[in-house]
Write a protein that holds these residues in place. Structure first.
Motif: not given
Ligand SMILES: Nc1ncnc2c1ncn2[C@@H]1O[C@H](COP(=O)(O)OP(=O)(O)OP(=O)(O)O)[C@@H](O)[C@H]1O
Ligand SMILES: [Mg+2]
Length: 542
Positions: A181, A184, A188, A239, A243
């Motif tokens: 995670y 990601r 972001v 975003e 998330t």
């Protein structure tokens, strides 16, 4: 890797200054962690005691008192450690900011050519603050959570090693998930930071250039470009929110799932008498404690990322070598300053000076003339040691400039640089906005000239110092310059009424001397100088 270690070493070097305080904070933290672990254990004792009927009122009162003391201990020691951390955090920030600024001041001019003022400001303000967050919020909390985790594992293994193993396995899965995670999240956040930087610099540009914007009627175009940047920032924020919106519930789900497994397997163990009900209950509490830092991970990760970026930025500045400085003292008494075959380029690509030779004798007044970009200011920059030539050398009395202490050189010069603003006034206490006095360019130049001639000097350099003055004021300056004829002076001026009777006029073109001599000689030569002089004559009636 070694770079990361260097950064860490640099950061830790500041903590060393407050070692004792940090040790106290750390000890308090260990106490808080062990108290937190002890509470479910106490609850287990009560529950198991009640169930087995091996407990009387007195024991219950005594255990409850323990719990009360533990909770008070947690409060007190948390307060102590967060107090110490916040205070030392501020002190460390103060040190880092101070040493970064000191270092920036020591850097060579070429550093400032490449850096935007706004960016350097951000380094000293925001980046230093980001580090503070890192020290106080992340690093120490993280240490504490690790301590708690280790403590909990030990206690759980003492309850039942099979169940403890199960929990370790589930945790390993969760850590793998969190690491995936993280990738990601990093993407972001990078996007978010980029869009914020774009937005900021766009706002900055627009406000600086407001008058131009209005003159060219570009408000609408500007508006739509702003909308575009703003929109990108909005998207990045969305975003980030999505998330997070996925991360938290997923972790919550895993938490509930873990509890279910523990109750299922633990329940079986209770039935088999290999686990007490109290221990099962305590384990459920412990699992919550294990999950708490994971849940906070996403928030902390943001702080961690910006602190890492900030420390990299700051470290890059710290690693930039300072201006090279020699030891020879310059006292202003010299015979000559000598440029010998000097070639220089700002960007290692385009030569600004090429095999340049010039001798400036003490007491001489020389004038540098030449078209825009011909290298006049560059010559001044080199004399003052702001830049170092790639080829050849500048000598003061046969010693290379680099062997001198730059401070002692600059002390003996009085310089008015082209385009140097006066220092802005710092806001005064009690006022909440800048109180910079608004002055015309000419007024600023006069202030500069006054300031510069009020200090003792041996060599004066005026780079376009009178370009913004009216002719009357310019005459005053000329009179002053005439009165200090015994000093060495270097004058750069486009208007020739100041310079006619200087004893050395040097005409430059593309970083090379094309003509050299006194006014009369150069006029008779009917070359470059003759042309420039006639042009001037037309405009200024000299
Ligand atoms: N800090 C810098 N970084 C990169 N290039 C530079 C820098 N300063 C000057 N230059 C370039 O070096 C060349 C010489 O510049 P310099 O400032 O010495 O000219 P100048 O003769 O003083 O001109 P002007 O009459 O406009 O003041 C120009 O081409 C300029 O673009
Ligand atoms: Mg110039």
């Amino acid at each position: 890797m070694t770079r990361d270690r260097n950064i860490l070493g640099w950061l830790l070097s500041f903590s060393k200054l407050f070692r004792n305080w940090l040790i106290i904070a750390f000890l308090s933290m260990i106490l808080v962690a062990s108290f937190e672990i002890a509470i479910p254990y106490k609850i287990k004792e009560i529950v198991d005691g009640l169930i087995s009927n091996e407990i009387d009122k007195e024991i219950i009162v005594s255990i409850s008192t323990h719990v009360l003391l533990l909770i008070s201990g947690i409060l007190i020691f948390s307060a102590i450690f967060s107090y110490i951390l916040n205070i030392t955090g501020q002190k460390i920030m103060h040190e880092i900011r101070q040493s970064t600024f000191d270092h920036i001041v020591s850097l060579p001019q070429s550093f400032f050519d490449k850096q935007d003022v706004g960016r350097i400001t951000t380094r000293i303000t925001n980046d230093v603050n980001a580090l503070n967050e890192f020290y106080t919020n992340v690093l120490v909390q993280f240490l504490k959570e690790i301590l708690v985790l280790v403590g909990i594992l030990i206690v759980m293994f003492s309850f039942n090693s099979f169940l403890a193993m199960m929990i370790v396995v589930v945790n390993i899965f969760i850590i793998i998930f969190a690491l995936l995670y993280k990738k990601r999240l990093r993407r972001v956040y990078a996007k978010l930071r980029l869009t914020i930087a774009q937005l900021n610099s766009f706002i900055n540009e627009s406000i600086r250039g407001m008058s131009l914007l209005k003159i060219y009627n570009k408000e609408n175009m500007n508006y739509s470009r702003f909308q575009e940047y703003s929109n990108q920032n909005y998207q990045a924020n969305m975003e980030q929110m999505y998330t997070f919106a996925i991360f938290r519930p997923l972790i919550e789900f895993m938490y509930v799932f873990s509890v279910a497994i523990v109750i299922w397997i633990g329940g079986g163990l209770v039935v088999n008498n290999s686990l007490t009900i109290g221990a099962l209950l305590a384990i459920v509490f412990y699992i919550r404690m294990v999950f708490r830092p994971i849940l906070e991970l996403a928030d902390k990760y943001n702080i961690l990322q910006s602190a890492l970026a900030a420390s990299e930025n700051l470290f890059a500045i710290i690693q930039t070598p300072s201006e090279k400085n020699g030891t020879r003292k310059f006292d202003g008494n010299f015979k000559k300053i000598d440029f010998k075959d000097v070639s220089f380029s700002y960007d290692e690509d385009n030569w600004v000076l090429k095999d340049f030779n010039l001798e400036i004798k003490k007491g001489q007044s020389i004038v540098l003339l030449g078209p825009t970009g011909s290298g006049k200011t560059t010559i001044v920059n080199l004399i003052l040691g702001f830049y170092v030539p790639q080829k050849g050398n500048i000598y003061i009395d046969d010693y290379p400039l680099a062997s001198y202490d730059l401070k002692s050189i600059r002390e003996n010069f009085s310089v008015i640089m082209q385009d140097t603003p006066l220092f802005n006034n710092v806001p005064e206490e009690g006022s909440y906005h800048d109180v910079e006095e608004i002055r015309s360019r000419g007024e600023k130049q006069i202030d500069n000239i006054k300031k510069i001639i009020s200090r003792p000097f041996h060599i004066i350099i005026l780079d376009e110092a009178t370009s913004n003055l009216d002719l009357d004021l310019e005459r005053d300056v000329k009179q002053y310059l005439d009165s200090i004829k015994n000093k060495t002076s270097i004058l750069i001026a486009h208007r020739l009424n100041l310079i006619k009777d200087y004893n050395e006029i040097i005409v430059l073109e593309n970083g090379q001397i094309v003509e050299k001599g006194v006014h009369k000689k150069l006029i008779n030569k009917k070359g470059e100088y003759y042309d420039i002089f006639n042009l001037n004559k037309k405009f200024y009636e000299i």
